[in-house]
Write an enzyme that holds these catalytic residues in place. Structure first.
Site, PDB file in Angstrom:
ATOM      1  N   ASP B  90       0.857  -1.184   0.000  1.00 36.39           N
ATOM      2  CA  ASP B  90       0.000   0.000   0.000  1.00 36.39           C
ATOM      3  C   ASP B  90       0.893   1.235   0.000  1.00 36.39           C
ATOM      4  O   ASP B  90       2.125   1.133   0.030  1.00 36.39           O
ATOM      5  CB  ASP B  90      -0.985  -0.034   1.168  1.00 36.39           C
ATOM      6  CG  ASP B  90      -0.311   0.049   2.522  1.00 36.39           C
ATOM      7  OD1 ASP B  90       0.906   0.306   2.579  1.00 36.39           O
ATOM      8  OD2 ASP B  90      -0.998  -0.156   3.530  1.00 36.39           O
ATOM      9  N   GLY B  92       0.977   3.786   2.176  1.00 36.25           N
ATOM     10  CA  GLY B  92       1.256   4.425   3.463  1.00 36.25           C
ATOM     11  C   GLY B  92       0.215   5.450   3.850  1.00 36.25           C
ATOM     12  O   GLY B  92       0.134   5.844   5.014  1.00 36.25           O
ATOM     13  N   GLY B  93      -0.585   5.877   2.880  1.00 33.30           N
ATOM     14  CA  GLY B  93      -1.558   6.937   3.159  1.00 33.30           C
ATOM     15  C   GLY B  93      -2.557   6.552   4.235  1.00 33.30           C
ATOM     16  O   GLY B  93      -2.807   7.323   5.168  1.00 33.30           O
ATOM     17  N   PHE B  94      -3.094   5.355   4.130  1.00 31.70           N
ATOM     18  CA  PHE B  94      -4.123   4.940   5.085  1.00 31.70           C
ATOM     19  C   PHE B  94      -3.576   4.899   6.509  1.00 31.70           C
ATOM     20  O   PHE B  94      -4.216   5.375   7.450  1.00 31.70           O
ATOM     21  CB  PHE B  94      -4.680   3.572   4.683  1.00 31.70           C
ATOM     22  CG  PHE B  94      -5.803   3.104   5.559  1.00 31.70           C
ATOM     23  CD1 PHE B  94      -7.092   3.586   5.355  1.00 31.70           C
ATOM     24  CD2 PHE B  94      -5.587   2.204   6.581  1.00 31.70           C
ATOM     25  CE1 PHE B  94      -8.139   3.169   6.167  1.00 31.70           C
ATOM     26  CE2 PHE B  94      -6.628   1.784   7.397  1.00 31.70           C
ATOM     27  CZ  PHE B  94      -7.904   2.266   7.186  1.00 31.70           C
ATOM     28  N   ASP B 263      -7.789  -7.648   0.636  1.00 30.05           N
ATOM     29  CA  ASP B 263      -6.810  -7.839   1.710  1.00 30.05           C
ATOM     30  C   ASP B 263      -7.476  -7.449   3.010  1.00 30.05           C
ATOM     31  O   ASP B 263      -8.365  -6.591   3.033  1.00 30.05           O
ATOM     32  CB  ASP B 263      -5.580  -6.949   1.506  1.00 30.05           C
ATOM     33  CG  ASP B 263      -5.842  -5.522   1.973  1.00 30.05           C
ATOM     34  OD1 ASP B 263      -6.474  -4.765   1.224  1.00 30.05           O
ATOM     35  OD2 ASP B 263      -5.456  -5.173   3.109  1.00 30.05           O
ATOM     36  N   CYS B 301     -11.877 -28.670   6.400  1.00 30.77           N
ATOM     37  CA  CYS B 301     -10.675 -27.867   6.155  1.00 30.77           C
ATOM     38  C   CYS B 301      -9.440 -28.766   6.130  1.00 30.77           C
ATOM     39  O   CYS B 301      -9.345 -29.740   6.871  1.00 30.77           O
ATOM     40  CB  CYS B 301     -10.530 -26.804   7.240  1.00 30.77           C
ATOM     41  SG  CYS B 301      -9.086 -25.750   7.030  1.00 30.77           S
ATOM     42  N   CYS B 303      -6.248 -27.514   6.585  1.00 32.48           N
ATOM     43  CA  CYS B 303      -5.086 -26.845   7.194  1.00 32.48           C
ATOM     44  C   CYS B 303      -4.468 -27.737   8.276  1.00 32.48           C
ATOM     45  O   CYS B 303      -5.081 -28.696   8.736  1.00 32.48           O
ATOM     46  CB  CYS B 303      -5.475 -25.478   7.776  1.00 32.48           C
ATOM     47  SG  CYS B 303      -6.219 -25.545   9.416  1.00 32.48           S
ATOM     48  N   CYS B 306      -6.616 -28.189  11.443  1.00 37.28           N
ATOM     49  CA  CYS B 306      -7.788 -29.054  11.301  1.00 37.28           C
ATOM     50  C   CYS B 306      -7.405 -30.507  11.051  1.00 37.28           C
ATOM     51  O   CYS B 306      -8.142 -31.415  11.419  1.00 37.28           O
ATOM     52  CB  CYS B 306      -8.702 -28.522  10.196  1.00 37.28           C
ATOM     53  SG  CYS B 306      -9.546 -26.987  10.693  1.00 37.28           S
ATOM     54  N   HIS B 332      -5.403 -21.319  10.189  1.00 40.38           N
ATOM     55  CA  HIS B 332      -6.704 -21.832   9.762  1.00 40.38           C
ATOM     56  C   HIS B 332      -7.526 -20.738   9.086  1.00 40.38           C
ATOM     57  O   HIS B 332      -8.158 -20.972   8.046  1.00 40.38           O
ATOM     58  CB  HIS B 332      -7.492 -22.406  10.937  1.00 40.38           C
ATOM     59  CG  HIS B 332      -8.931 -22.626  10.592  1.00 40.38           C
ATOM     60  ND1 HIS B 332      -9.353 -23.711   9.856  1.00 40.38           N
ATOM     61  CD2 HIS B 332     -10.029 -21.852  10.806  1.00 40.38           C
ATOM     62  CE1 HIS B 332     -10.654 -23.602   9.640  1.00 40.38           C
ATOM     63  NE2 HIS B 332     -11.089 -22.486  10.205  1.00 40.38           N
TER      64      HIS B 332
END
Lengths: 379, 379
Positions: B90, B92-94, B263, B301, B303, B306, B332
């Protein structure tokens, strides 16, 4: 089962195999500590990957939370934690002393207030064995008292005589054939009491013996003569376990004295504090130097952190208080101790232990090897 | 490079490939957030294992610590973090708005006090691009202002007009050909300002466009009409990125509206708080129920958590404040969102997106699908 077969010796050091229901391990070995049913931050897959052979579980913690029934409902520690290999559980005695509040020791056992919820709990030899049977480790430990340091001769003598009576009760309470119960020799730093403890413990002929009551605050100069004295009096044909030890230099020294098994929270705890173990000593990732170093913690190490990350990256994570830092440093430190005992085993196999240990120590101690270490590796 | 090829559509939803210097990704996709150069607690090997395709890095954090030069000295984020795939940074503004103290916005840029050490820092379009070039992500973002919610029409209009001028400065400052700069459409919840922002942004013809200024406090009823309105006006042949989103229901709804990229810190943050994402909603591992359940978080799942652990074990870790809990729940939850977009892609490929999304939502919302969601998946 529980056969201990020595394959090679170098001075008093030896390398052996020890068979357990969940697999055969190679000694000397270091056991990572999974206090509450997990080696902090590390998965079973990673433990196997870095060469762990046996994991220690703490009876005191697991008894209080989640309780032995919940662990048993998973088929014991392997099912609960998903670590498929051998476990060893301690008896709970040591933690009752260090963590329990308002503890009271009687002939019957110990009563204390739980550090989790303050409830009153009683731990006896019979209860310790029942909990350890529920937890289902391959090696279980006799319920003993580990006297504080310093303690008077009178206190230690009375305590260790009670520990012998508790050992007998543990063996009487034991019902499972697939768990090996190890007895624990006490005696603090009193040679004659160590001798008495050994003489009263050996007749129980347990499949292994632990050296307890050390690394509890005494100096290395006080500790190592006791390790040497006790290890020399334990049977050749059974594993010897130095409880709660240790640092890299402790492993190298005690192996020279014939010790086969070790456990300690040190690699994970010091990792959480930002330190990495190396042959050059402990690297402090909190300091400014590593922040600029584009090299691994240890170029000779094959752990995930050393294969993938620079010191600069790991120092950044440490400074930024990112979870990946304690995770990676713990993993590296466990791998470091496993590599250390692997190198020790190779040196024993080639009967070069003393020279290997001397070379290792020259670098580790930066040329100033302490006398206690020199005496230990001289056997 | 940076080709966006649509492979299938289902209503307004589409699935596509997007090629970057570090690999081709499949959209719709969810990007885990590696704020300080690490997805909290997770290794690159694990990210690849759970199906991560692109990782988001935060320019604000990395600029302040360890600084762009240190990341560049590692060859950029892939070398620094050891994640070998594509990155997006990104601008950096946010974070300047949400984390910087005493910030002051001028035509030139933003000045603020660092949340790390209190030092005065200036971030401009030129500086943001220079830092993002040093970080070396495949996709970099234009330096914009994300107005707070609520903000007046006058504030938003002046802000977004400045953001357009900053976009032009970003493109002029950009020197690397191997990074795609995405422009960001603003406009808060004002449809006419969204329209104006789109019309002024599109002529820059960047290789992708982001929808910014949403999920900052407005209701779903205010947010989704803006997503629908903006996405419909962005070019078909370029990726659309809804920044800072989201929760599972947001992904399913916004994909229906033609969004391709997402994201959010949500999967890792909620994991650290003891929550696990499932098709039945969020499972609270802090509550007493899971402590007794000998089943995985999600039997469907794949992962590590799981495949290996029961809810009872993970709830025990959570209660005992063990590091393995946030680690496993984060892993997970990332896998859950990746599986969710994988299922979305399959539904688009078979042109059954709306019915798949309806079935998913029936279970997730327990039969009470909110109107905003129904309207979104109706396209």
């Amino acid at each position: 089962m529980f056969d201990f077969e020595i394959q090679a010796r170098s001075g008093r050091a030896r390398t052996a195999t020890f068979s357990t229901p969940h697999g055969t391990v190679q000694t000397p070995m270091f056991m990572p500590v999974g206090t509450q049913g997990t080696v902090k931050g590390i998965t079973p897959a990673e433990l196997l990957d870095v060469g762990s052979q046996m994991i220690l579980g703490n009876t005191y913690h697991l008894m209080l939370r989640p309780g032995p029934d919940m662990v048993a409902a998973h088929g014991g520690l392997p099912g609960f934690t998903a670590y498929p290999g051998p476990f060893l559980t301690d008896s709970g005695g040591f933690q009752v002393m260090s963590l329990g509040h308002m503890r009271k020791i009687t002939e019957q056992g110990v009563t204390f207030k739980s550090h989790v919820d303050g409830s009153a709990v009683q731990l006896t030899p019979e209860r310790s064995i029942a909990v350890q049977e529920a937890l289902g480790a391959d090696i279980i430990m006799a319920f003993d008292e580990c006297p504080p340091f310093p303690a008077t001769r009178e206190y230690v003598k009375a305590s260790q005589e009670r520990t012998i009576r508790w050992l007998e009760r543990c063996l009487n309470a034991k019902t499972r054939d697939d768990q090996a119960l190890f007895a624990i020799v006490q005696g603090s730093v009193y040679e004659d009491l160590r001798e008495q403890s050994v003489q009263e413990t050996l007749p129980f002929n347990t499949p292994g013996f632990a050296i307890g009551g050390l690394a509890v605050g005494e100096s290395k100069e006080e500790m190592y003569p006791m390790v040497a004295f006790t290890a020399a009096r334990l049977p050749e044909g059974k594993p010897r376990y130095l409880m709660g030890v240790g640092h890299p230099e402790d492993l190298v020294a005690a192996i020279a004295l014939g010790v086969d098994m070790f456990d300690c929270v040190y690699p994970t705890r010091t990792g959480r504090f930002g330190y990495a173990l190396t042959d050059d000593g402990r690297l402090n990732l909190n300091s400014s130097g590593p922040r600029q170093q584009l090299i691994p913690i240890d170029p000779e190490c094959d752990c995930y952190a050393c294969r993938n990350y620079t010191r600069a990256y790991l120092a950044h994570l440490t400074r930024a208080e990112e979870m990946l830092s304690p995770r990676m440093l713990s993993l590296h430190n466990i791998r470091y101790l496993h590599r250390l005992v692997e190198r020790a085993r190779a040196a024993i196999a080639s009967d070069t232990y003393q020279s290997w240990a001397t070379t290792w120590a020259e670098r580790y101690f930066k040329g100033r090897i302490p006398t206690w270490f020199q005496q230990a590796i001289a056997g």
